[in-house]
Structures are given as structure tokens and as C-alpha cells.
Design a protein around this motif. Structure first.
Motif, PDB file in Angstrom:
ATOM      1  N   LYS A  56       0.901  -1.139  -0.062  1.00 57.22           N
ATOM      2  CA  LYS A  56       0.026   0.036  -0.039  1.00 57.22           C
ATOM      3  C   LYS A  56       0.947   1.227   0.066  1.00 57.22           C
ATOM      4  O   LYS A  56       0.679   2.208  -0.652  1.00 57.22           O
ATOM      5  CB  LYS A  56      -0.724  -0.151   1.182  1.00 57.22           C
ATOM      6  N   MET A  93      -7.414   1.218  -4.639  1.00 54.58           N
ATOM      7  CA  MET A  93      -6.938   0.204  -3.792  1.00 54.58           C
ATOM      8  C   MET A  93      -7.762  -0.381  -2.671  1.00 54.58           C
ATOM      9  O   MET A  93      -7.916  -1.964  -2.820  1.00 54.58           O
ATOM     10  CB  MET A  93      -5.470   0.443  -3.323  1.00 54.58           C
ATOM     11  N   ASP A 129      -2.624  -4.143  -5.365  1.00 52.72           N
ATOM     12  CA  ASP A 129      -2.394  -2.800  -4.747  1.00 52.72           C
ATOM     13  C   ASP A 129      -1.279  -2.048  -5.774  1.00 52.72           C
ATOM     14  O   ASP A 129      -1.510  -1.076  -6.219  1.00 52.72           O
ATOM     15  CB  ASP A 129      -1.731  -2.570  -3.520  1.00 52.72           C
TER      16      ASP A 129
END
Length: 141
Positions: A56, A93, A129
Motif C-alpha cells: 500500500k 486500492m 495494490d
């Protein structure tokens, strides 16, 4: 000398914005996984949680970097663009995570952080992601 002062100010502004967006990315992982993320990573050494957070943060960083590089010389507009693209990336995401969760047995967030080993689904979420970040970064340029 005036240029270095202006560039330093722009660097601080973009840096603060990037850190704020990464903090938001952290919160998204915190919300989508059970337990306290910081405790899981730094105290328990949970590799699955670390993988999710790392992907992330890398994704958000790539989006922010691309937005900065492609921004015009107008600092204000560049900060707005970076904010918008960064937020869009985080939202996309999160949506990708929710879609994966719909197609996996059980609760994906719980599966990803249970146990010390990285669950194979962790690699799938990390790839999603990074792929979403690449798509957003590509859209920026």
C-alpha cells in the motif's frame, strides 16, 4: 538562492502531502484487517500485515511521485493534482481489496494477518495494490 528556497518549500509541501496520503493508506489497511496493525507488525512480527502495508505504501508513493513529476511549475495546482490522484489511488486500492474479499472464502483481511507466515493471498492483494497504483500513475502521465 531564491530558487533553492522556493524548491525547498515545494519539497516540504509535496513531502508533507505524500506522508499524509501514506498515513491514509495505513488507515485503510488498519480498517480492512482485524487487530492493531502496528502491534501486529512491530510486536508480533506479522509478515502478512507487513506485506499488505508495504505494498500500500509503495503504491501510494508511486502515485504521488508520478503526480509530482508530471505536474506543471504551478505548486498550488501540483498539490491539488497530487492530492486528487493520491486519494483516487487509495480509493481504487480499497475497492480492489473489497472485490477480492467478495471472491475469497472467509474474511480476506483476517486471512491475511493470521499466523506468522504470509498467506498466499497476501501476495495477490499486494500485487493488486501495486497494479492499481501503476494504473493510476499511468493515468496521471
Amino acid at each position: 538562492m531564491n530558487d533553492i528556497v522556493q524548491e525547498s518549500g515545494a519539497t516540504l509541501a509535496y513531502g508533507a502531502l505524500g506522508i499524509a496520503l501514506m498515513a491514509l493508506g495505513y488507515l485503510v489497511v488498519e480498517v480492512t484487517t482485524p487487530g492493531r496493525l502496528g502491534h501486529q507488525i512491530w510486536t508480533e512480527g506479522n509478515r502478512g500485515a507487513a506485506l499488505l502495508l508495504s505494498a500500500k505504501l509503495l503504491g501510494v508513493g508511486a502515485i504521488v511521485t508520478t503526480a509530482i513529476v508530471t505536474s506543471d511549475d504551478d505548486l498550488g495546482q501540483g498539490l491539488v493534482d497530487t492530492t486528487v490522484y493520491g486519494l483516487l489511488g487509495i480509493v481504487l486500492m480499497a475497492l480492489a481489496f473489497l472485490l477480492l474479499d467478495m471472491f475469497t472464502p472467509g474474511k480476506l483481511g483476517a486471512t491475511l494477518v493470521e499466523g506468522a507466515a504470509v498467506h498466499p493471498a497476501g501476495w495477490v492483494v499486494a500485487a493488486a495494490d501495486l497494479a492499481v497504483a501503476a494504473i493510476v500513475a499511468g493515468a496521471v502521465s
